[in-house]
Design a protein around this motif. Sequence first.
Motif, PDB file in Angstrom:
ATOM      1  N   ASP A   9       2.242  65.956 -18.684  1.00  0.00           N
ATOM      2  CA  ASP A   9       1.743  64.958 -17.746  1.00  0.00           C
ATOM      3  C   ASP A   9       1.948  65.556 -16.343  1.00  0.00           C
ATOM      4  OD1 ASP A   9       1.147  62.377 -16.499  1.00  0.00           O
ATOM      5  OD2 ASP A   9       3.300  62.369 -16.065  1.00  0.00           O
ATOM      6  N   THR A  13       6.049  64.040 -13.705  1.00  0.00           N
ATOM      7  CA  THR A  13       6.592  64.903 -14.759  1.00  0.00           C
ATOM      8  C   THR A  13       6.616  66.344 -14.281  1.00  0.00           C
ATOM      9  OG1 THR A  13       5.767  63.430 -16.503  1.00  0.00           O
ATOM     10  CG2 THR A  13       6.325  65.698 -17.132  1.00  0.00           C
ATOM     11  N   THR A  50      -3.784  64.515 -17.530  1.00  0.00           N
ATOM     12  CA  THR A  50      -3.441  63.558 -16.479  1.00  0.00           C
ATOM     13  C   THR A  50      -4.472  62.435 -16.360  1.00  0.00           C
ATOM     14  OG1 THR A  50      -3.009  63.381 -14.087  1.00  0.00           O
ATOM     15  CG2 THR A  50      -4.505  65.129 -14.775  1.00  0.00           C
ATOM     16  N   LYS A 101      -4.801  58.328 -21.367  1.00  0.00           N
ATOM     17  CA  LYS A 101      -3.593  58.146 -22.163  1.00  0.00           C
ATOM     18  C   LYS A 101      -3.188  56.672 -22.142  1.00  0.00           C
ATOM     19  CE  LYS A 101      -1.740  61.202 -19.460  1.00  0.00           C
ATOM     20  NZ  LYS A 101      -0.730  61.990 -18.714  1.00  0.00           N
ATOM     21  N   GLY A 125       6.153  63.772 -20.876  1.00  0.00           N
ATOM     22  CA  GLY A 125       5.688  62.806 -19.886  1.00  0.00           C
ATOM     23  C   GLY A 125       6.806  61.922 -19.394  1.00  0.00           C
ATOM     24  N   ASP A 130       2.311  58.423 -22.140  1.00  0.00           N
ATOM     25  CA  ASP A 130       2.264  59.862 -22.427  1.00  0.00           C
ATOM     26  C   ASP A 130       2.801  60.138 -23.824  1.00  0.00           C
ATOM     27  OD1 ASP A 130       1.493  60.487 -19.711  1.00  0.00           O
ATOM     28  OD2 ASP A 130       3.589  60.264 -19.130  1.00  0.00           O
TER      29      ASP A 130
END
Length: 181
Positions: A9, A13, A50, A101, A125, A130
């Motif tokens: 991510d 992150t 992302t 996501k 993540g 995530d």
Amino acid sequence: MESRAIFFDKDGTLVEDVPFNVDVTKIRFSRGAEFAIRKLKDHFQFHIVTNQKGVALGLFQEIDLTFVRNKMALMFSDLGGELQGFHYCPHGPDDGCACRKPGTLMLERAALEHGIELSHSWMIGDILDDIEAGKRAGCKTILIDNGNETEWVLNEYREPDHMAKDLFGAALIIMSQERGL
Ligand SMILES: [Mg+2]
Ligand SMILES: [Zn+2]
């Protein structure tokens, strides 16, 4: 080419979270990111996955994400690593897409395009969306427990395999779990 991948991510992150940022001068690796890249670069492909709903909201355009991708690729290559993929979802939460996501399409598309074995790969993540995307795609998962997840809505896909405080910790977990590292 390695068939294992680390899926990062991005915001909160891999890089410090600056909401809706596309100013490349404000992109900073988060704590431990350089360590993780150096330690893992010879064993894994690196991919960013992302959610970028700022596109759907009209806050920036997809071309801005191209500049972000290019900057991130340079940040990886400065460390001797390579960013093989930058995958983003430009949609909003109500658009019903399969890529945002916790949807898995970004991971599955990356796997097809880059010959990645998802079951040998890791998703890292800072929120449970995530983790859910990673687990649904068949990856191993690490939650960076830095306070960015606030809702903690759990189901069987939202329980991370591992937790770490930062990417130092995440890299150490991966190194301890994978043979040959
Ligand atoms: Mg995040
Ligand atoms: Zn999408």
